[in-house]
Design a protein around this motif. Sequence first.
Motif, PDB file in Angstrom:
ATOM      1  N   TYR A 199       0.819  -1.207   0.000  1.00  0.00           N
ATOM      2  CA  TYR A 199       0.000   0.000   0.000  1.00  0.00           C
ATOM      3  C   TYR A 199       0.856   1.261   0.000  1.00  0.00           C
ATOM      4  N   GLU A 200       0.346   2.274  -0.707  1.00  0.00           N
ATOM      5  CA  GLU A 200       0.995   3.570  -0.783  1.00  0.00           C
ATOM      6  C   GLU A 200       0.017   4.672  -0.409  1.00  0.00           C
ATOM      7  N   ARG A 201       0.570   5.799  -0.002  1.00  0.00           N
ATOM      8  CA  ARG A 201      -0.242   6.976   0.252  1.00  0.00           C
ATOM      9  C   ARG A 201      -1.069   7.283  -1.004  1.00  0.00           C
ATOM     10  N   GLY A 202      -2.366   7.469  -0.814  1.00  0.00           N
ATOM     11  CA  GLY A 202      -3.240   7.806  -1.932  1.00  0.00           C
ATOM     12  C   GLY A 202      -4.082   6.666  -2.450  1.00  0.00           C
ATOM     13  N   ASP A 203      -3.730   5.412  -2.111  1.00  0.00           N
ATOM     14  CA  ASP A 203      -4.532   4.280  -2.584  1.00  0.00           C
ATOM     15  C   ASP A 203      -5.958   4.373  -2.065  1.00  0.00           C
ATOM     16  N   ILE A 204      -6.895   3.941  -2.895  1.00  0.00           N
ATOM     17  CA  ILE A 204      -8.310   3.925  -2.531  1.00  0.00           C
ATOM     18  C   ILE A 204      -8.691   2.481  -2.228  1.00  0.00           C
ATOM     19  N   VAL A 205      -9.181   2.244  -1.022  1.00  0.00           N
ATOM     20  CA  VAL A 205      -9.477   0.883  -0.572  1.00  0.00           C
ATOM     21  C   VAL A 205     -10.991   0.723  -0.419  1.00  0.00           C
ATOM     22  N   PHE A 206     -11.515  -0.339  -1.015  1.00  0.00           N
ATOM     23  CA  PHE A 206     -12.956  -0.575  -1.017  1.00  0.00           C
ATOM     24  C   PHE A 206     -13.333  -1.762  -0.131  1.00  0.00           C
ATOM     25  N   PHE A 207     -14.505  -1.635   0.473  1.00  0.00           N
ATOM     26  CA  PHE A 207     -15.128  -2.681   1.274  1.00  0.00           C
ATOM     27  C   PHE A 207     -16.585  -2.745   0.818  1.00  0.00           C
ATOM     28  N   PRO A 208     -17.329  -3.774   1.169  1.00  0.00           N
ATOM     29  CA  PRO A 208     -18.749  -3.775   0.822  1.00  0.00           C
ATOM     30  C   PRO A 208     -19.465  -2.551   1.414  1.00  0.00           C
ATOM     31  N   GLY A 209     -19.916  -1.660   0.553  1.00  0.00           N
ATOM     32  CA  GLY A 209     -20.632  -0.471   1.007  1.00  0.00           C
ATOM     33  C   GLY A 209     -19.777   0.578   1.669  1.00  0.00           C
ATOM     34  N   HIS A 210     -18.461   0.513   1.476  1.00  0.00           N
ATOM     35  CA  HIS A 210     -17.581   1.456   2.169  1.00  0.00           C
ATOM     36  C   HIS A 210     -16.326   1.695   1.340  1.00  0.00           C
ATOM     37  N   VAL A 211     -15.634   2.825   1.633  1.00  0.00           N
ATOM     38  CA  VAL A 211     -14.411   3.157   0.918  1.00  0.00           C
ATOM     39  C   VAL A 211     -13.582   4.107   1.783  1.00  0.00           C
ATOM     40  N   GLY A 212     -12.261   4.033   1.627  1.00  0.00           N
ATOM     41  CA  GLY A 212     -11.372   4.925   2.366  1.00  0.00           C
ATOM     42  C   GLY A 212     -10.100   5.183   1.584  1.00  0.00           C
ATOM     43  N   LEU A 213      -9.237   6.034   2.135  1.00  0.00           N
ATOM     44  CA  LEU A 213      -8.012   6.466   1.477  1.00  0.00           C
ATOM     45  C   LEU A 213      -6.806   6.173   2.372  1.00  0.00           C
ATOM     46  N   MET A 214      -5.761   5.619   1.794  1.00  0.00           N
ATOM     47  CA  MET A 214      -4.555   5.332   2.559  1.00  0.00           C
ATOM     48  C   MET A 214      -3.732   6.613   2.731  1.00  0.00           C
ATOM     49  N   VAL A 215      -3.376   6.912   3.986  1.00  0.00           N
ATOM     50  CA  VAL A 215      -2.540   8.077   4.248  1.00  0.00           C
ATOM     51  C   VAL A 215      -1.052   7.700   4.230  1.00  0.00           C
ATOM     52  N   ASP A 216      -0.780   6.395   4.333  1.00  0.00           N
ATOM     53  CA  ASP A 216       0.583   5.859   4.231  1.00  0.00           C
ATOM     54  C   ASP A 216       0.437   4.362   3.955  1.00  0.00           C
ATOM     55  N   GLY A 217       1.460   3.601   4.236  1.00  0.00           N
ATOM     56  CA  GLY A 217       1.405   2.179   3.914  1.00  0.00           C
ATOM     57  C   GLY A 217       0.540   1.337   4.816  1.00  0.00           C
ATOM     58  N   THR A 218       0.081   1.899   5.950  1.00  0.00           N
ATOM     59  CA  THR A 218      -0.666   1.070   6.909  1.00  0.00           C
ATOM     60  C   THR A 218      -1.958   1.692   7.434  1.00  0.00           C
ATOM     61  N   ASN A 219      -2.169   2.972   7.258  1.00  0.00           N
ATOM     62  CA  ASN A 219      -3.293   3.650   7.893  1.00  0.00           C
ATOM     63  C   ASN A 219      -4.307   4.179   6.887  1.00  0.00           C
ATOM     64  N   LEU A 220      -5.585   4.012   7.247  1.00  0.00           N
ATOM     65  CA  LEU A 220      -6.705   4.387   6.382  1.00  0.00           C
ATOM     66  C   LEU A 220      -7.415   5.616   6.940  1.00  0.00           C
ATOM     67  N   LEU A 221      -7.657   6.586   6.070  1.00  0.00           N
ATOM     68  CA  LEU A 221      -8.477   7.758   6.383  1.00  0.00           C
ATOM     69  C   LEU A 221      -9.856   7.517   5.803  1.00  0.00           C
ATOM     70  N   HIS A 222     -10.890   7.605   6.660  1.00  0.00           N
ATOM     71  CA  HIS A 222     -12.237   7.355   6.135  1.00  0.00           C
ATOM     72  C   HIS A 222     -13.285   7.997   7.031  1.00  0.00           C
ATOM     73  N   ALA A 223     -14.444   8.241   6.435  1.00  0.00           N
ATOM     74  CA  ALA A 223     -15.616   8.681   7.182  1.00  0.00           C
ATOM     75  C   ALA A 223     -16.401   7.426   7.548  1.00  0.00           C
ATOM     76  N   THR A 224     -16.610   7.211   8.842  1.00  0.00           N
ATOM     77  CA  THR A 224     -17.160   5.928   9.264  1.00  0.00           C
ATOM     78  C   THR A 224     -18.225   6.083  10.337  1.00  0.00           C
ATOM     79  N   VAL A 225     -19.231   5.220  10.264  1.00  0.00           N
ATOM     80  CA  VAL A 225     -20.261   5.195  11.299  1.00  0.00           C
ATOM     81  C   VAL A 225     -19.714   4.590  12.594  1.00  0.00           C
ATOM     82  N   PHE A 226     -18.553   3.949  12.521  1.00  0.00           N
ATOM     83  CA  PHE A 226     -17.949   3.350  13.717  1.00  0.00           C
ATOM     84  C   PHE A 226     -17.620   4.419  14.749  1.00  0.00           C
TER      85      PHE A 226
END
Length: 255
Positions: A199-226
Motif C-alpha cells: 500500500y501507498e499513500r493515496g490508494d483507494i481501498v474498497f469494502f462492501p458499502g464502504h471506501v477509504g483512502l490510505m494516508v501511508d502504507g498502513t493507515n486508512l483515512l475514512h468517514a465511518t459510522v464506527f
Amino acid sequence: MTIRQLTAPHAVLLEEPKNGVPQTSEMIRGERFRILEERDGWLRAENGFDGHVGWLPPGTPHLEPVTPTHRVRALRADLHPGPTHRAPPVATLSFGALVTLDGRAENGWVGTDDGLWLFAGWLEPVDAAPARDHIATALRFLETPYVWGGRSSFGIDCSGLVLTAMAAAGVVSHHSSGMQRKDERLGTWLSEDGQDVAYERGDIVFFPGHVGLMVDGTNLLHATVFTMSVVIEPLSEVAKRAEINGVRRPDLARA
C-alpha cells in the motif's frame, strides 16, 4: 430542461419527495442542476457536478445560473454583511462552494454578487490548478461529522470524502462507493481482496458499502459510522470489521 443554480450554502438530495427519507447526496452552493420533475414543490434534480439525481425539498433557494468566479478552498468560509471580522456572519459556506464576486474589495475582503463579503484568503479562482495531493485535501476533513449522503465540511460520508478529495485533484467520480469501485477514472485496479498489495499513500481501498483512502502504507483515512466522524485507523483494524474487496491507485499526474 430547466437549469438552475443553488444559492443556499448547501442542500440535501433525498431518495423520495417527502420528509424523513434517507439523504442520498448533497449539493453545495453555486452548483447547477437540471430540474427533471416537480411534484408539490419538490424538485427532482440532477446535479451538474457529479450527475447525482435526488429530490430537493420545497423552498430550497435557487436562481437562474450565473458564472462563478471563485471557489472556497477553506474548509469553511463565513459570509459577512460587511468587510470586517467584527460583523457577525450571516451564513457559512463549505469547501468547494462556488461564488461570484462583484468587484468590491476592501481590507482583504471581497464582495459577492448577493451583497455580502468573504475574506479573500479563503478563495481561489475557479480556473485554479487542481490540488494534486488528494490525501492532503482529505486530511483537512479529519473529525468532520459523519452524515449519510453528505459531501461537505458540515458532514460527509465515506464516498463523499473520496469524491471531494479526488474532485479537488481534478477527477470527478460518483457519490457511491460501489460506483467508485468500478470507475477507472479513479486509478489502476490493484487487487480484488487487498492481499499482496504494498500500500501507498493515496490508494483507494474498497469494502462492501464502504471506501477509504490510505494516508501511508498502513493507515486508512475514512468517514465511518464506527466513530460517526472522519478518522485515521490502521487498515488492519478496519479490515477486521469489513472485508477488503478492491484497491485502486490514482494516477493524478495524467488527470
